[in-house]
Scaffold this active site. Structure first.
Site, PDB file in Angstrom:
ATOM      1  N   ASP A   1      -0.899  27.008   3.470  1.00  0.00           N
ATOM      2  CA  ASP A   1      -0.388  25.918   4.308  1.00  0.00           C
ATOM      3  C   ASP A   1      -1.315  25.676   5.489  1.00  0.00           C
ATOM      4  O   ASP A   1      -2.104  26.555   5.874  1.00  0.00           O
ATOM      5  CB  ASP A   1       1.008  26.261   4.824  1.00  0.00           C
ATOM      6  CG  ASP A   1       2.015  26.397   3.697  1.00  0.00           C
ATOM      7  OD1 ASP A   1       1.777  25.822   2.615  1.00  0.00           O
ATOM      8  OD2 ASP A   1       3.044  27.076   3.903  1.00  0.00           O
ATOM      9  N   ILE A   2      -1.187  24.518   6.099  1.00  0.00           N
ATOM     10  CA  ILE A   2      -2.092  24.134   7.187  1.00  0.00           C
ATOM     11  C   ILE A   2      -2.051  25.128   8.343  1.00  0.00           C
ATOM     12  O   ILE A   2      -3.072  25.378   9.001  1.00  0.00           O
ATOM     13  CB  ILE A   2      -1.765  22.704   7.686  1.00  0.00           C
ATOM     14  CG1 ILE A   2      -2.855  22.200   8.650  1.00  0.00           C
ATOM     15  CG2 ILE A   2      -0.377  22.639   8.321  1.00  0.00           C
ATOM     16  CD1 ILE A   2      -2.740  20.723   8.975  1.00  0.00           C
TER      17      ILE A   2
END
Length: 241
Positions: A103-104
């Site tokens: 995920d970011i």
């Protein structure tokens, strides 16, 4: 392989730049000048040089990135910087892509390669490749949570495979837990969703390992390196070439 394709694949520029290079007369095949852009090259036996420097062909590339937060695990995106953007234009000819995703806001080990078969093998649920994370959790992780993870959690759209949850420390005053969790699949937001299921929230998440690959302490966040010989050998069962 065509000469222009070989030179583009080994980092000598775009197709247009490579064509100009060839027609300028600085490229030799077996010590003879070649100005034919589409000349066939035998990778295993022909010796190609550019300005008297040998060209070394490599079909597949493998890098470990200690992914920082704020960039996404993709090859291109209209809104966010990607892990490929992070490496910079010098790596564009390798046609790398992230093997799996983080995920970011998740940091840690991310394998970058252009070997699709290897990626398929590492990501296939049938292979049950281990992925180990360290995380800071909002909430006190209990023995009941450990047991729930070990049994698998019903996340509505799927039931997670059993996961191993280890508590490193807890702090009652701040209501925080430092944990390590090992899973054998990699669904979207899986670790975060598993903790939400038991009433907790992931504050920070860092991947420490994937299969036989380990993130060493001296690879600083945002840095990358090629695989070691030992790591390459460990990936042979997954299709390393």
């Amino acid at each position: 392989m065509r000469l222009d394709k070989l030179l583009a694949h080994t980092g000598y520029g775009t197709r247009k730049e490579v064509k100009q290079l060839i027609t300028s007369g600085v490229v030799r095949i077996n010590d003879e000048i070649c100005k034919k852009i589409g000349q066939a090259v035998k990778i295993d036996s022909d010796v190609v040089t550019v300005m008297n420097q040998p060209v070394f062909y490599q079909e597949y590339y493998y890098y470990i990135l200690n992914k920082p937060a704020g960039i996404i695990s993709a090859t291109e995106d209209n809104y966010h910087e990607t892990v490929i953007d992070w490496l910079g234009p010098d790596f564009s000819y390798m046609e790398l892509f992230p093997v799996g995703r983080l995920d970011i806001d998740t940091t840690g080990l991310l394998l970058l390669s252009n070997n699709g078969q290897l990626a398929h093998q590492l990501l296939s649920p049938k292979k049950k490749v281990s992925k180990r994370y360290e995380a800071e959790i909002l909430g006190i992780v209990t023995e009941e949570d450990i047991e729930a993870f070990s049994q698998g959690l019903d996340l509505e759209d799927f039931i997670s495979q059993p996961a191993q949850l280890l508590v490193h420390s807890t702090d009652e005053e701040s209501n925080r837990s430092c944990i390590e969790v090992e899973i054998w699949e990699g669904k979207f937001h899986q670790v975060k969703r598993m903790f939400e299921k038991v009433g907790k929230k992931v504050l920070t998440l860092k991947r420490k390992s994937m299969g036989p690959l380990e993130l060493e302490e001296d690879l600083e966040e945002g840095m990358w390196r090629e695989l070691t010989e030992e790591e390459r050998n460990a990936l042979v069962p997954f299709g390393y070439e």
